[in-house]
Design a protein around this motif. Structure first.
Motif, PDB file in Angstrom:
ATOM      1  N   HIS A   1       4.058   9.865  -7.660  1.00 39.51           N
ATOM      2  CA  HIS A   1       5.062  10.113  -8.698  1.00 39.51           C
ATOM      3  C   HIS A   1       4.467  10.049 -10.103  1.00 39.51           C
ATOM      4  CE1 HIS A   1       7.895   9.499  -5.365  1.00 39.51           C
ATOM      5  NE2 HIS A   1       8.677  10.280  -6.083  1.00 39.51           N
ATOM      6  N   GLY A   2       3.135  10.027 -10.204  1.00 38.90           N
ATOM      7  CA  GLY A   2       2.493  10.168 -11.492  1.00 38.90           C
ATOM      8  C   GLY A   2       2.075   8.895 -12.214  1.00 38.90           C
ATOM      9  N   LEU A   3       2.268   7.742 -11.632  1.00 40.17           N
ATOM     10  CA  LEU A   3       1.796   6.531 -12.283  1.00 40.17           C
ATOM     11  C   LEU A   3       0.277   6.453 -12.181  1.00 40.17           C
ATOM     12  CD1 LEU A   3       4.840   5.804 -11.745  1.00 40.17           C
ATOM     13  CD2 LEU A   3       4.062   3.451 -11.859  1.00 40.17           C
ATOM     14  N   SER A   4      -0.340   5.862 -13.192  1.00 43.46           N
ATOM     15  CA  SER A   4      -1.799   5.724 -13.167  1.00 43.46           C
ATOM     16  C   SER A   4      -2.190   4.464 -12.407  1.00 43.46           C
ATOM     17  CB  SER A   4      -2.353   5.649 -14.593  1.00 43.46           C
ATOM     18  OG  SER A   4      -2.004   4.413 -15.194  1.00 43.46           O
ATOM     19  N   MET A   5      -3.423   4.449 -11.922  1.00 41.63           N
ATOM     20  CA  MET A   5      -3.918   3.268 -11.217  1.00 41.63           C
ATOM     21  C   MET A   5      -3.945   2.064 -12.160  1.00 41.63           C
ATOM     22  SD  MET A   5      -4.455   2.795  -8.191  1.00 41.63           S
ATOM     23  CE  MET A   5      -4.873   1.388  -7.247  1.00 41.63           C
ATOM     24  N   GLU A   6      -4.200   2.309 -13.441  1.00 39.02           N
ATOM     25  CA  GLU A   6      -4.191   1.220 -14.428  1.00 39.02           C
ATOM     26  C   GLU A   6      -2.806   0.582 -14.512  1.00 39.02           C
ATOM     27  OE1 GLU A   6      -4.728   0.634 -19.221  1.00 39.02           O
ATOM     28  OE2 GLU A   6      -5.805   2.267 -18.260  1.00 39.02           O
ATOM     29  N   GLN A   7      -1.765   1.393 -14.555  1.00 43.22           N
ATOM     30  CA  GLN A   7      -0.395   0.870 -14.586  1.00 43.22           C
ATOM     31  C   GLN A   7      -0.094   0.078 -13.318  1.00 43.22           C
ATOM     32  OE1 GLN A   7       1.289   4.835 -15.160  1.00 43.22           O
ATOM     33  NE2 GLN A   7       2.427   4.016 -16.932  1.00 43.22           N
ATOM     34  N   ILE A   8      -0.520   0.614 -12.196  1.00 47.88           N
ATOM     35  CA  ILE A   8      -0.266  -0.041 -10.910  1.00 47.88           C
ATOM     36  C   ILE A   8      -1.007  -1.364 -10.830  1.00 47.88           C
ATOM     37  CG2 ILE A   8      -0.653   0.158  -8.420  1.00 47.88           C
ATOM     38  CD1 ILE A   8      -0.114   3.216  -8.824  1.00 47.88           C
ATOM     39  N   ASP A   9      -2.279  -1.363 -11.234  1.00 46.75           N
ATOM     40  CA  ASP A   9      -3.060  -2.604 -11.205  1.00 46.75           C
ATOM     41  C   ASP A   9      -2.430  -3.676 -12.092  1.00 46.75           C
ATOM     42  OD1 ASP A   9      -4.896  -1.639  -9.401  1.00 46.75           O
ATOM     43  OD2 ASP A   9      -6.375  -1.082 -10.922  1.00 46.75           O
ATOM     44  N   LYS A  10      -1.949  -3.274 -13.249  1.00 41.90           N
ATOM     45  CA  LYS A  10      -1.309  -4.229 -14.153  1.00 41.90           C
ATOM     46  C   LYS A  10      -0.035  -4.798 -13.513  1.00 41.90           C
ATOM     47  CE  LYS A  10       0.306  -4.870 -18.844  1.00 41.90           C
ATOM     48  NZ  LYS A  10       0.557  -4.274 -20.149  1.00 41.90           N
ATOM     49  N   ALA A  11       0.730  -3.933 -12.864  1.00 45.98           N
ATOM     50  CA  ALA A  11       1.963  -4.376 -12.214  1.00 45.98           C
ATOM     51  C   ALA A  11       1.680  -5.295 -11.029  1.00 45.98           C
ATOM     52  CB  ALA A  11       2.777  -3.168 -11.757  1.00 45.98           C
ATOM     53  N   LYS A  12       0.549  -5.068 -10.350  1.00 48.65           N
ATOM     54  CA  LYS A  12       0.205  -5.886  -9.185  1.00 48.65           C
ATOM     55  C   LYS A  12      -0.376  -7.235  -9.559  1.00 48.65           C
ATOM     56  CE  LYS A  12      -2.611  -3.624  -6.594  1.00 48.65           C
ATOM     57  NZ  LYS A  12      -3.416  -2.911  -5.601  1.00 48.65           N
ATOM     58  N   SER A  13      -0.848  -7.382 -10.784  1.00 44.05           N
ATOM     59  CA  SER A  13      -1.493  -8.639 -11.185  1.00 44.05           C
ATOM     60  C   SER A  13      -0.487  -9.777 -11.199  1.00 44.05           C
ATOM     61  CB  SER A  13      -2.102  -8.511 -12.580  1.00 44.05           C
ATOM     62  OG  SER A  13      -3.116  -7.556 -12.576  1.00 44.05           O
TER      63      SER A  13
ATOM     64  N   ASP B   1       0.829  -1.212   0.000  1.00 45.25           N
ATOM     65  CA  ASP B   1       0.000   0.000   0.000  1.00 45.25           C
ATOM     66  C   ASP B   1       0.861   1.259   0.000  1.00 45.25           C
ATOM     67  OD1 ASP B   1      -2.277  -1.568   0.007  1.00 45.25           O
ATOM     68  OD2 ASP B   1      -2.659  -1.315   2.160  1.00 45.25           O
ATOM     69  N   THR B   2       1.936   1.245   0.765  1.00 47.87           N
ATOM     70  CA  THR B   2       2.844   2.390   0.815  1.00 47.87           C
ATOM     71  C   THR B   2       3.522   2.598  -0.537  1.00 47.87           C
ATOM     72  OG1 THR B   2       3.235   2.036   3.178  1.00 47.87           O
ATOM     73  CG2 THR B   2       4.870   3.360   1.986  1.00 47.87           C
ATOM     74  N   ILE B   3       3.954   1.516  -1.149  1.00 44.18           N
ATOM     75  CA  ILE B   3       4.600   1.610  -2.462  1.00 44.18           C
ATOM     76  C   ILE B   3       3.621   2.137  -3.503  1.00 44.18           C
ATOM     77  CG2 ILE B   3       5.618   0.260  -4.346  1.00 44.18           C
ATOM     78  CD1 ILE B   3       6.779  -1.596  -2.099  1.00 44.18           C
ATOM     79  N   VAL B   4       2.389   1.660  -3.473  1.00 41.47           N
ATOM     80  CA  VAL B   4       1.368   2.127  -4.413  1.00 41.47           C
ATOM     81  C   VAL B   4       1.120   3.617  -4.219  1.00 41.47           C
ATOM     82  CG1 VAL B   4      -1.099   1.989  -4.991  1.00 41.47           C
ATOM     83  CG2 VAL B   4       0.255  -0.110  -4.765  1.00 41.47           C
ATOM     84  N   GLN B   5       0.989   4.053  -2.986  1.00 42.16           N
ATOM     85  CA  GLN B   5       0.760   5.476  -2.712  1.00 42.16           C
ATOM     86  C   GLN B   5       1.908   6.318  -3.263  1.00 42.16           C
ATOM     87  OE1 GLN B   5      -2.059   6.836  -1.594  1.00 42.16           O
ATOM     88  NE2 GLN B   5      -1.105   8.791  -2.047  1.00 42.16           N
ATOM     89  N   THR B   6       3.128   5.859  -3.061  1.00 41.99           N
ATOM     90  CA  THR B   6       4.298   6.583  -3.572  1.00 41.99           C
ATOM     91  C   THR B   6       4.279   6.625  -5.096  1.00 41.99           C
ATOM     92  OG1 THR B   6       5.592   5.927  -1.639  1.00 41.99           O
ATOM     93  CG2 THR B   6       6.821   6.648  -3.575  1.00 41.99           C
TER      94      THR B   6
END
Length: 69
Positions: free
Chosen positions: A38-50, A29-34
């Protein structure tokens, strides 16, 4: 080891796993918030977390060579 000892040991393992999962979830959660800051989209984050569950761990040749060895 009797069955009650096995149950106690398994329950301790589960409790430890829950604590570890909670800690790792907090870190994620902390990494996602950071990342969001820093400008990453939630879509990019969700893809990386999959998880990559569908990717084979080994090629068929590697699997076959393990059987032969």
């Amino acid at each position: 080891m009797n069955q009650l000892d096995l149950i106690r040991a398994a329950a301790e393992d589960v409790a430890s796993a829950r604590v570890l999962l909670r800690e790792r979830t907090e870190v994620l959660d902390t990494i996602v918030q950071t990342a969001l800051e820093h400008g990453l989209s939630m879509e990019q984050i969700d893809k990386a977390k999959s998880p990559q569950w569908n990717e084979p761990a080994q090629t068929a040749d590697e699997h076959q060579s393990l059987k032969v060895s």
